[in-house]
Design an enzyme around this catalytic site. Sequence first.
Site, PDB file in Angstrom:
ATOM      1  N   TYR A 156       0.941  -1.189   0.092  1.00  0.00           N
ATOM      2  CA  TYR A 156      -0.075  -0.096  -0.284  1.00  0.00           C
ATOM      3  C   TYR A 156       0.758   1.229   0.035  1.00  0.00           C
ATOM      4  O   TYR A 156       0.441   2.262  -0.549  1.00  0.00           O
ATOM      5  CB  TYR A 156      -0.972   0.015   1.064  1.00  0.00           C
ATOM      6  CG  TYR A 156      -2.325   0.880   1.184  1.00  0.00           C
ATOM      7  CD1 TYR A 156      -3.152   0.604  -0.222  1.00  0.00           C
ATOM      8  CD2 TYR A 156      -2.463   1.857   2.069  1.00  0.00           C
ATOM      9  CE1 TYR A 156      -4.228   1.343  -0.342  1.00  0.00           C
ATOM     10  CE2 TYR A 156      -3.656   2.728   1.674  1.00  0.00           C
ATOM     11  CZ  TYR A 156      -4.592   2.542   0.420  1.00  0.00           C
ATOM     12  OH  TYR A 156      -5.459   3.179   0.281  1.00  0.00           O
ATOM     13  N   LYS A 163      -3.397   8.480   2.569  1.00  0.00           N
ATOM     14  CA  LYS A 163      -4.441   8.106   3.528  1.00  0.00           C
ATOM     15  C   LYS A 163      -4.508   8.743   4.620  1.00  0.00           C
ATOM     16  O   LYS A 163      -5.414   9.274   5.232  1.00  0.00           O
ATOM     17  CB  LYS A 163      -4.909   6.702   3.256  1.00  0.00           C
ATOM     18  CG  LYS A 163      -5.590   6.216   2.077  1.00  0.00           C
ATOM     19  CD  LYS A 163      -6.689   6.890   1.604  1.00  0.00           C
ATOM     20  CE  LYS A 163      -7.375   6.080   0.227  1.00  0.00           C
ATOM     21  NZ  LYS A 163      -8.433   6.929  -0.433  1.00  0.00           N
TER      22      LYS A 163
HETATM   23  P1  NAD Z   1     -12.576   2.681  -8.501  1.00  0.00           P
HETATM   24  O1  NAD Z   1     -11.316   2.449  -9.632  1.00  0.00           O
HETATM   25  O2  NAD Z   1     -13.642   2.185  -8.735  1.00  0.00           O
HETATM   26  O3  NAD Z   1     -12.497   4.199  -8.342  1.00  0.00           O
HETATM   27  C1  NAD Z   1     -11.414   5.045  -7.995  1.00  0.00           C
HETATM   28  C2  NAD Z   1     -11.645   6.134  -8.886  1.00  0.00           C
HETATM   29  O4  NAD Z   1     -10.620   7.450  -8.883  1.00  0.00           O
HETATM   30  C3  NAD Z   1     -12.088   6.139 -10.382  1.00  0.00           C
HETATM   31  O5  NAD Z   1     -13.240   6.408 -10.585  1.00  0.00           O
HETATM   32  C4  NAD Z   1     -10.925   7.097 -10.907  1.00  0.00           C
HETATM   33  O6  NAD Z   1     -11.560   7.887 -12.191  1.00  0.00           O
HETATM   34  C5  NAD Z   1     -10.726   8.148  -9.941  1.00  0.00           C
HETATM   35  N1  NAD Z   1      -9.836   8.984 -10.127  1.00  0.00           N
HETATM   36  C6  NAD Z   1      -8.506   8.758 -10.105  1.00  0.00           C
HETATM   37  N2  NAD Z   1      -7.580   9.734 -10.520  1.00  0.00           N
HETATM   38  C7  NAD Z   1      -8.380  10.849 -10.573  1.00  0.00           C
HETATM   39  C8  NAD Z   1      -8.121  12.083 -10.742  1.00  0.00           C
HETATM   40  N3  NAD Z   1      -6.907  12.709 -11.040  1.00  0.00           N
HETATM   41  N4  NAD Z   1      -9.101  12.823 -10.775  1.00  0.00           N
HETATM   42  C9  NAD Z   1     -10.393  12.522 -10.224  1.00  0.00           C
HETATM   43  N5  NAD Z   1     -10.779  11.230 -10.294  1.00  0.00           N
HETATM   44  C10 NAD Z   1      -9.557  10.198 -10.446  1.00  0.00           C
HETATM   45  O7  NAD Z   1     -11.875   2.058  -7.125  1.00  0.00           O
HETATM   46  P2  NAD Z   1     -12.528   2.055  -5.748  1.00  0.00           P
HETATM   47  O8  NAD Z   1     -12.179   1.140  -4.930  1.00  0.00           O
HETATM   48  O9  NAD Z   1     -14.060   2.319  -5.563  1.00  0.00           O
HETATM   49  O10 NAD Z   1     -11.957   3.475  -4.987  1.00  0.00           O
HETATM   50  C11 NAD Z   1     -12.600   4.490  -4.492  1.00  0.00           C
HETATM   51  C12 NAD Z   1     -12.302   5.012  -3.230  1.00  0.00           C
HETATM   52  O11 NAD Z   1     -12.263   4.017  -2.202  1.00  0.00           O
HETATM   53  C13 NAD Z   1     -10.669   5.441  -3.173  1.00  0.00           C
HETATM   54  O12 NAD Z   1     -10.478   6.482  -2.342  1.00  0.00           O
HETATM   55  C14 NAD Z   1     -10.061   4.316  -2.604  1.00  0.00           C
HETATM   56  O13 NAD Z   1      -8.665   4.502  -1.971  1.00  0.00           O
HETATM   57  C15 NAD Z   1     -10.794   3.680  -1.469  1.00  0.00           C
HETATM   58  N6  NAD Z   1     -10.815   2.495  -0.894  1.00  0.00           N
HETATM   59  C16 NAD Z   1     -11.087   1.386  -1.833  1.00  0.00           C
HETATM   60  C17 NAD Z   1     -10.721   0.281  -1.287  1.00  0.00           C
HETATM   61  C18 NAD Z   1     -10.823  -1.200  -1.944  1.00  0.00           C
HETATM   62  O14 NAD Z   1     -10.337  -2.138  -1.506  1.00  0.00           O
HETATM   63  N7  NAD Z   1     -11.343  -1.026  -3.250  1.00  0.00           N
HETATM   64  C19 NAD Z   1     -10.848   0.074   0.285  1.00  0.00           C
HETATM   65  C20 NAD Z   1     -10.984   1.101   0.959  1.00  0.00           C
HETATM   66  C21 NAD Z   1     -10.889   2.288   0.453  1.00  0.00           C
HETATM   67  C1  IMJ Z   2      -4.009  -0.948  -3.211  1.00  0.00           C
HETATM   68  C2  IMJ Z   2      -2.454  -1.141  -3.444  1.00  0.00           C
HETATM   69  C3  IMJ Z   2      -1.690  -2.163  -2.606  1.00  0.00           C
HETATM   70  C4  IMJ Z   2      -2.640  -2.764  -1.648  1.00  0.00           C
HETATM   71  C5  IMJ Z   2      -3.863  -2.648  -1.510  1.00  0.00           C
HETATM   72  C6  IMJ Z   2      -4.590  -1.557  -2.290  1.00  0.00           C
HETATM   73  N1  IMJ Z   2      -4.746  -3.164  -0.717  1.00  0.00           N
HETATM   74  C7  IMJ Z   2      -5.986  -2.495  -0.879  1.00  0.00           C
HETATM   75  C8  IMJ Z   2      -5.868  -1.758  -1.984  1.00  0.00           C
HETATM   76  C9  IMJ Z   2      -4.737  -4.210   0.469  1.00  0.00           C
HETATM   77  C10 IMJ Z   2      -7.307  -2.726   0.194  1.00  0.00           C
HETATM   78  C11 IMJ Z   2      -6.872  -0.810  -2.394  1.00  0.00           C
HETATM   79  N2  IMJ Z   2      -7.169   0.598  -1.955  1.00  0.00           N
HETATM   80  C12 IMJ Z   2      -7.598   0.443  -0.822  1.00  0.00           C
HETATM   81  C13 IMJ Z   2      -6.640   1.614  -2.870  1.00  0.00           C
HETATM   82  O1  IMJ Z   2      -6.959   2.777  -2.005  1.00  0.00           O
HETATM   83  C14 IMJ Z   2      -6.152   1.496  -4.094  1.00  0.00           C
HETATM   84  C15 IMJ Z   2      -5.564   2.882  -4.660  1.00  0.00           C
HETATM   85  C16 IMJ Z   2      -5.090   2.738  -5.865  1.00  0.00           C
HETATM   86  C17 IMJ Z   2      -4.977   1.602  -6.724  1.00  0.00           C
HETATM   87  C18 IMJ Z   2      -4.400   1.740  -7.990  1.00  0.00           C
HETATM   88  C19 IMJ Z   2      -4.164   0.627  -8.856  1.00  0.00           C
HETATM   89  C20 IMJ Z   2      -3.815   1.023 -10.210  1.00  0.00           C
HETATM   90  C21 IMJ Z   2      -2.888   2.325 -10.269  1.00  0.00           C
HETATM   91  N3  IMJ Z   2      -3.015   3.189  -9.456  1.00  0.00           N
HETATM   92  C22 IMJ Z   2      -3.743   3.005  -8.253  1.00  0.00           C
HETATM   93  N4  IMJ Z   2      -3.838   3.898  -7.350  1.00  0.00           N
HETATM   94  C23 IMJ Z   2      -4.377   3.844  -6.217  1.00  0.00           C
HETATM   95  O2  IMJ Z   2      -2.198   2.546 -11.423  1.00  0.00           O
END
Ligand code: NAD
Ligand code: IMJ
Length: 256
Positions: A156, A163
């Site tokens: 991460y 974050k």
């Molecule tokens: P997702 O890929 O569906 O959404 C990520 C979004 O970020 C996309 O819509 C993308 O267009 C947008 N984005 C990236 N760069 C951008 C920019 N420069 N300007 C505007 N938008 C931009 O994935 P998700 O998992 O739904 O992620 C949404 C949020 O949830 C993120 O903040 C992520 O860190 C958080 N989150 C995700 C998880 C997980 O496991 N998926 C867990 C906890 C928190």
């Molecule tokens: C993302 C990376 C490494 C470990 C991770 C994650 N774990 C989880 C996530 C354990 C749950 C997903 N997460 C919480 C995120 O916030 C992801 C952010 C993200 C993911 C990508 C993938 C593609 C890319 N850039 C990204 N930037 C942020 O090119």
Amino acid sequence: MGLLDGKKGLILGVANERSIAWGIAEALKKEGAELAFTYVGENLEKRVRPLAESVGARLVLPCDVTVDDQIDTLFDAIREEWGALDILVHSLAFAKKEELKGEYVNTSRDGFRLAMDVSAYSLVALCRRAYPLMEGRGGSVITLTYLGSERAIQNYNVMGVAKAALEASVRYLASDLGPKGIRVNAISAGPIKTLAAMGISGFKEILDMVEAKSPLRRNVTPEDVGGTALYLASPLSSGVTGEIIYVDSGFNIMGL
Ligand code: NAD
Ligand code: IMJ
């Protein structure tokens, strides 16, 4: 009668129907909110526009949060169409792929800057434009975070540091905007298989660990997150601000 009848919500971060932002949108829509959506680039516009239209959204606008002009144009459009705003959902993050593997100690200056800009500063940039439209209406700002902000979680890396900055921003923004009647909170979601989880090495193992060890013995869904977002957007949470609320099957409370 819905909990959010007459409320206007702007949602950033829908990429497709698996996005956490989409789970939130469906929950808010069900309780009567009118929604607007943003997208980044033409490829995502093709995915977001039909989803937005399926919930009756008329405003579907581009917004790359690293570009101030795009944020200004977005809020000009909201002001013109709605004249006010009640709910802002910030559900986006980005770091370079190469920063999300290996050791954090190898993070580049540029990789650090980009992750912070997109994933943390963007909330401040959006709140600066949103609060004048929310003042006097009891606005609610919701962002998404992850446990990697407070624990060192493999791969991460710089996202965890971004974050941590985002969560600190939630507290400072809540302090600034509280006197204007605007609440700012974060949801710390458990791992969910979205686009942002694709290609992350070890992601399956993390899902398996939550299923095996969390109190609820299951992973969470975008619908689970949507329920808590609805609570935070509605008057049900009228006394809650500056908080990080876990929607993670209780995983964060466990010791070894
Ligand atoms: P997702 O890929 O569906 O959404 C990520 C979004 O970020 C996309 O819509 C993308 O267009 C947008 N984005 C990236 N760069 C951008 C920019 N420069 N300007 C505007 N938008 C931009 O994935 P998700 O998992 O739904 O992620 C949404 C949020 O949830 C993120 O903040 C992520 O860190 C958080 N989150 C995700 C998880 C997980 O496991 N998926 C867990 C906890 C928190
Ligand atoms: C993302 C990376 C490494 C470990 C991770 C994650 N774990 C989880 C996530 C354990 C749950 C997903 N997460 C919480 C995120 O916030 C992801 C952010 C993200 C993911 C990508 C993938 C593609 C890319 N850039 C990204 N930037 C942020 O090119």
